[in-house]
Design a protein around this motif. Structure first.
Motif, PDB file in Angstrom:
ATOM      1  N   VAL A  81       5.996  -9.248  45.512  1.00 50.75           N
ATOM      2  CA  VAL A  81       4.977  -8.207  45.484  1.00 50.75           C
ATOM      3  C   VAL A  81       5.035  -7.544  44.111  1.00 50.75           C
ATOM      4  O   VAL A  81       6.112  -7.208  43.623  1.00 50.75           O
ATOM      5  CB  VAL A  81       5.225  -7.160  46.594  1.00 50.75           C
ATOM      6  CG1 VAL A  81       4.227  -6.017  46.489  1.00 50.75           C
ATOM      7  CG2 VAL A  81       5.169  -7.812  47.969  1.00 50.75           C
ATOM      8  N   LEU A 107       3.771  -4.333  41.908  1.00 45.90           N
ATOM      9  CA  LEU A 107       3.205  -2.990  41.942  1.00 45.90           C
ATOM     10  C   LEU A 107       2.636  -2.683  40.567  1.00 45.90           C
ATOM     11  O   LEU A 107       3.284  -2.915  39.542  1.00 45.90           O
ATOM     12  CB  LEU A 107       4.275  -1.955  42.286  1.00 45.90           C
ATOM     13  CG  LEU A 107       4.988  -2.135  43.624  1.00 45.90           C
ATOM     14  CD1 LEU A 107       5.976  -0.994  43.842  1.00 45.90           C
ATOM     15  CD2 LEU A 107       4.009  -2.228  44.774  1.00 45.90           C
ATOM     16  N   GLU A 131       3.892  -7.831  52.350  1.00 45.55           N
ATOM     17  CA  GLU A 131       3.170  -7.107  51.302  1.00 45.55           C
ATOM     18  C   GLU A 131       3.091  -5.605  51.535  1.00 45.55           C
ATOM     19  O   GLU A 131       2.781  -4.854  50.607  1.00 45.55           O
ATOM     20  CB  GLU A 131       1.782  -7.685  51.090  1.00 45.55           C
ATOM     21  CG  GLU A 131       0.863  -7.654  52.290  1.00 45.55           C
ATOM     22  CD  GLU A 131      -0.412  -8.443  52.032  1.00 45.55           C
ATOM     23  OE1 GLU A 131      -1.352  -7.863  51.464  1.00 45.55           O
ATOM     24  OE2 GLU A 131      -0.446  -9.628  52.372  1.00 45.55           O
ATOM     25  N   ASP A 132       3.410  -5.140  52.724  1.00 51.24           N
ATOM     26  CA  ASP A 132       3.396  -3.714  53.005  1.00 51.24           C
ATOM     27  C   ASP A 132       4.780  -3.078  52.965  1.00 51.24           C
ATOM     28  O   ASP A 132       4.943  -1.914  53.352  1.00 51.24           O
ATOM     29  CB  ASP A 132       2.764  -3.468  54.379  1.00 51.24           C
ATOM     30  CG  ASP A 132       1.312  -3.894  54.422  1.00 51.24           C
ATOM     31  OD1 ASP A 132       0.603  -3.694  53.413  1.00 51.24           O
ATOM     32  OD2 ASP A 132       0.877  -4.446  55.455  1.00 51.24           O
ATOM     33  N   GLU A 149       8.383   3.180  43.627  1.00 51.50           N
ATOM     34  CA  GLU A 149       7.245   3.314  42.716  1.00 51.50           C
ATOM     35  C   GLU A 149       7.496   4.439  41.726  1.00 51.50           C
ATOM     36  O   GLU A 149       8.261   5.359  42.000  1.00 51.50           O
ATOM     37  CB  GLU A 149       5.975   3.605  43.506  1.00 51.50           C
ATOM     38  CG  GLU A 149       5.587   2.471  44.426  1.00 51.50           C
ATOM     39  CD  GLU A 149       4.146   2.570  44.897  1.00 51.50           C
ATOM     40  OE1 GLU A 149       3.287   2.946  44.072  1.00 51.50           O
ATOM     41  OE2 GLU A 149       3.898   2.270  46.068  1.00 51.50           O
ATOM     42  N   ARG A 177      -2.866   3.204  41.444  1.00 50.67           N
ATOM     43  CA  ARG A 177      -1.802   2.326  41.937  1.00 50.67           C
ATOM     44  C   ARG A 177      -2.432   1.193  42.739  1.00 50.67           C
ATOM     45  O   ARG A 177      -3.302   1.434  43.570  1.00 50.67           O
ATOM     46  CB  ARG A 177      -0.848   3.080  42.852  1.00 50.67           C
ATOM     47  CG  ARG A 177      -0.147   4.239  42.206  1.00 50.67           C
ATOM     48  CD  ARG A 177       0.595   5.066  43.259  1.00 50.67           C
ATOM     49  NE  ARG A 177       1.020   6.333  42.731  1.00 50.67           N
ATOM     50  CZ  ARG A 177       2.176   6.550  42.133  1.00 50.67           C
ATOM     51  NH1 ARG A 177       3.034   5.571  41.995  1.00 50.67           N
ATOM     52  NH2 ARG A 177       2.484   7.754  41.680  1.00 50.67           N
ATOM     53  N   TRP A 178      -1.961  -0.012  42.472  1.00 46.10           N
ATOM     54  CA  TRP A 178      -2.399  -1.168  43.237  1.00 46.10           C
ATOM     55  C   TRP A 178      -1.191  -2.020  43.561  1.00 46.10           C
ATOM     56  O   TRP A 178      -0.172  -1.988  42.878  1.00 46.10           O
ATOM     57  CB  TRP A 178      -3.406  -2.022  42.458  1.00 46.10           C
ATOM     58  CG  TRP A 178      -4.707  -1.336  42.234  1.00 46.10           C
ATOM     59  CD1 TRP A 178      -5.758  -1.270  43.087  1.00 46.10           C
ATOM     60  CD2 TRP A 178      -5.092  -0.619  41.065  1.00 46.10           C
ATOM     61  NE1 TRP A 178      -6.783  -0.551  42.523  1.00 46.10           N
ATOM     62  CE2 TRP A 178      -6.399  -0.139  41.279  1.00 46.10           C
ATOM     63  CE3 TRP A 178      -4.469  -0.318  39.859  1.00 46.10           C
ATOM     64  CZ2 TRP A 178      -7.090   0.603  40.338  1.00 46.10           C
ATOM     65  CZ3 TRP A 178      -5.154   0.420  38.924  1.00 46.10           C
ATOM     66  CH2 TRP A 178      -6.450   0.867  39.174  1.00 46.10           C
ATOM     67  N   ARG A 179      -1.326  -2.816  44.590  1.00 52.44           N
ATOM     68  CA  ARG A 179      -0.271  -3.707  45.054  1.00 52.44           C
ATOM     69  C   ARG A 179      -0.868  -5.111  45.150  1.00 52.44           C
ATOM     70  O   ARG A 179      -1.937  -5.296  45.714  1.00 52.44           O
ATOM     71  CB  ARG A 179       0.191  -3.230  46.429  1.00 52.44           C
ATOM     72  CG  ARG A 179       1.353  -3.960  47.000  1.00 52.44           C
ATOM     73  CD  ARG A 179       1.746  -3.324  48.324  1.00 52.44           C
ATOM     74  NE  ARG A 179       2.467  -2.089  48.063  1.00 52.44           N
ATOM     75  CZ  ARG A 179       3.677  -1.822  48.529  1.00 52.44           C
ATOM     76  NH1 ARG A 179       4.288  -2.669  49.331  1.00 52.44           N
ATOM     77  NH2 ARG A 179       4.280  -0.696  48.240  1.00 52.44           N
TER      78      ARG A 179
END
Length: 87
Positions: free
Chosen positions: A3, A5, A56-57, A62, A77-79
């Motif tokens: 993942v 961030l 993914e969660d 961060e 913010r994006w993932r």
């Protein structure tokens, strides 16, 4: 799974160097697989971190919000999840 961030912020005009210094100084709870910091026009700073995660969660460390007065707008913010990399 991996993942990524993405943290992106835009500094007040002329304060891009201050935002970059602040972002580089932030330590995370944990060590990412990789961390890269970028700059762009309009005093923007982008930080990408890559993490092994069960899904993914997953809860991942961060970067926090920068100090008041340093930004022109809230942090974006994006993932993302890597899909084309063999694991």
């Amino acid at each position: 799974m991996t993942v990524t961030l993405m943290w992106e912020a835009r500094a007040e005009p002329g304060r891009g160097a201050d935002l970059l210094e602040w972002a580089r100084a932030q330590e995370l709870d944990g060590v990412p697989l990789r961390r890269e910091t970028f700059t762009a026009a309009q005093d923007r700073v982008l930080v990408l971190t890559w993490w092994h995660a069960p899904d993914e969660d997953a809860a991942l460390p961060e970067l926090p919000e920068p100090p008041a007065g340093l930004l022109t707008r809230p942090v974006h913010r994006w993932r993302f999840v890597s899909r084309d990399v063999a694991e």
